[in-house]
Design a protein around this motif. Structure first.
Motif, PDB file in Angstrom:
ATOM      1  N   GLU A 141     120.491 -23.165  -7.371  1.00  0.00           N
ATOM      2  CA  GLU A 141     119.838 -22.364  -8.414  1.00  0.00           C
ATOM      3  C   GLU A 141     120.339 -20.922  -8.370  1.00  0.00           C
ATOM      4  N   LEU A 142     120.467 -20.366  -7.167  1.00  0.00           N
ATOM      5  CA  LEU A 142     120.962 -19.000  -7.026  1.00  0.00           C
ATOM      6  C   LEU A 142     122.413 -18.897  -7.493  1.00  0.00           C
ATOM      7  N   PHE A 143     123.199 -19.928  -7.238  1.00  0.00           N
ATOM      8  CA  PHE A 143     124.599 -19.936  -7.669  1.00  0.00           C
ATOM      9  C   PHE A 143     124.689 -19.818  -9.192  1.00  0.00           C
ATOM     10  N   HIS A 144     123.912 -20.622  -9.900  1.00  0.00           N
ATOM     11  CA  HIS A 144     123.957 -20.603 -11.367  1.00  0.00           C
ATOM     12  C   HIS A 144     123.391 -19.292 -11.919  1.00  0.00           C
ATOM     13  N   ARG A 145     122.362 -18.768 -11.279  1.00  0.00           N
ATOM     14  CA  ARG A 145     121.801 -17.502 -11.736  1.00  0.00           C
ATOM     15  C   ARG A 145     122.803 -16.364 -11.529  1.00  0.00           C
ATOM     16  N   ALA A 146     123.499 -16.408 -10.385  1.00  0.00           N
ATOM     17  CA  ALA A 146     124.478 -15.357 -10.096  1.00  0.00           C
ATOM     18  C   ALA A 146     125.673 -15.428 -11.034  1.00  0.00           C
TER      19      ALA A 146
END
Length: 283
Positions: A141-146
């Protein structure tokens, strides 16, 4: 007092960590049983009221059959019966109101318990950092948000010669080393939303940046952290050092968190094999 300590200042025991979740489960189960009782009673009352209405309507039909008018007594009897039904419906409404209050109470309890459960599931109590389960649960999730910002940045690091602390001074000293390193890091990242310190296991850690700072700024922060740890002498006057492998999703053309992790992991090994106490961010 730190959030991972109890009122006496001691580290939380496993029982103290589990208590919030255990309490919540017991509470919800008890309230669920109470709600089931209400639902059973409401069903019985609904059936009863329906039967009463059917009875009154049937009686009035029989009384009015073949008559040009209805007597006052018949009207009064019907009125009394209807008033009883209204009273039953009023009681039923009060029960529904109470049921709504129970649901509201349960919702409030869940809201209060959520951060406790989150800490129980996703925090490493020893070092006051996120744990591997947090990484597994949220890193994608953090990867896609970043990706909407500057791309996910990751630092994968471990403590140089960590086994020597356990061997020379015992595991309590090893724990103190871990805590000291994490305290130094947390003082530098806790004010920035989007930076996460994660203990992957043993003396291996990850720092994630979901794009809140650019990669160059992230590397400068890592340099500051590495230098601060190396200059600390709180562990028997000895210098603790860390080796870091760093990666950024955009800079390394990574398509997933796993890709970023592999780059950072490979660079950590380069740092370890070239003298330690350094950061490798390319190659």
């Amino acid at each position: 007092m730190k959030s991972n300590e109890n009122e006496s200042g001691d580290r939380l025991t496993p029982q103290e960590k589990v208590y919030p979740l255990n309490f919540l489960c017991r509470y919800v189960m008890a309230r669920r049983s109470e709600l089931e009782d209400f639902e059973t009673q409401e069903l019985k009352e609904t059936i009863h009221v329906t039967e009463m209405l059917q009875g009154i309507l049937h009686q009035m039909v029989e009384q009015c059959a073949g008559k040009d008018s209805v007597s006052v007594e018949d009207v009064l009897d019907a009125r009394i019966s209807l008033e009883k039904i209204l009273a039953t419906l009023q009681e039923h409404r009060q029960h529904l109101t109470r049921k709504g209050l129970i649901f509201e109470d349960m919702n409030n309890m869940l809201q209060q318990a959520e951060p406790l459960i989150h800490r129980l599931l996703f925090f490493d109590n020893l070092v006051n950092a996120y744990n591997r389960y947090f990484y597994v649960s949220y890193s994608s999730e953090l990867f896609h948000r970043a990706g909407e910002r500057g791309g996910l940045s990751m630092a994968f690091f471990d403590i140089d010669n960590f086994k020597q602390y356990n061997t020379d001074f015992g595991h309590e000293t090893g724990d103190k080393v871990l805590q000291t390193v994490c305290d130094i890091i947390q003082r530098r990242i806790h004010t920035t939303e989007g930076l996460y310190l994660i203990r992957m296991g043993g003396d291996e850690f990850v720092i994630l940046d979901d794009g809140v700072v650019d990669y160059d700024a992230f590397l400068r922060l890592l340099t500051e952290i590495r230098q601060a740890i190396a200059s600390d002498r709180s562990i028997y006057g000895r210098s603790v050092t860390i080796s870091i492998g760093a990666s950024n999703a955009i800079a390394d053309d990574a398509e997933s968190t796993w890709d970023v992790y592999q780059h950072a992991d490979a660079r950590l090994y380069v740092a370890k094999n070239h003298g330690k106490n350094q950061i490798v961010s390319v190659g």
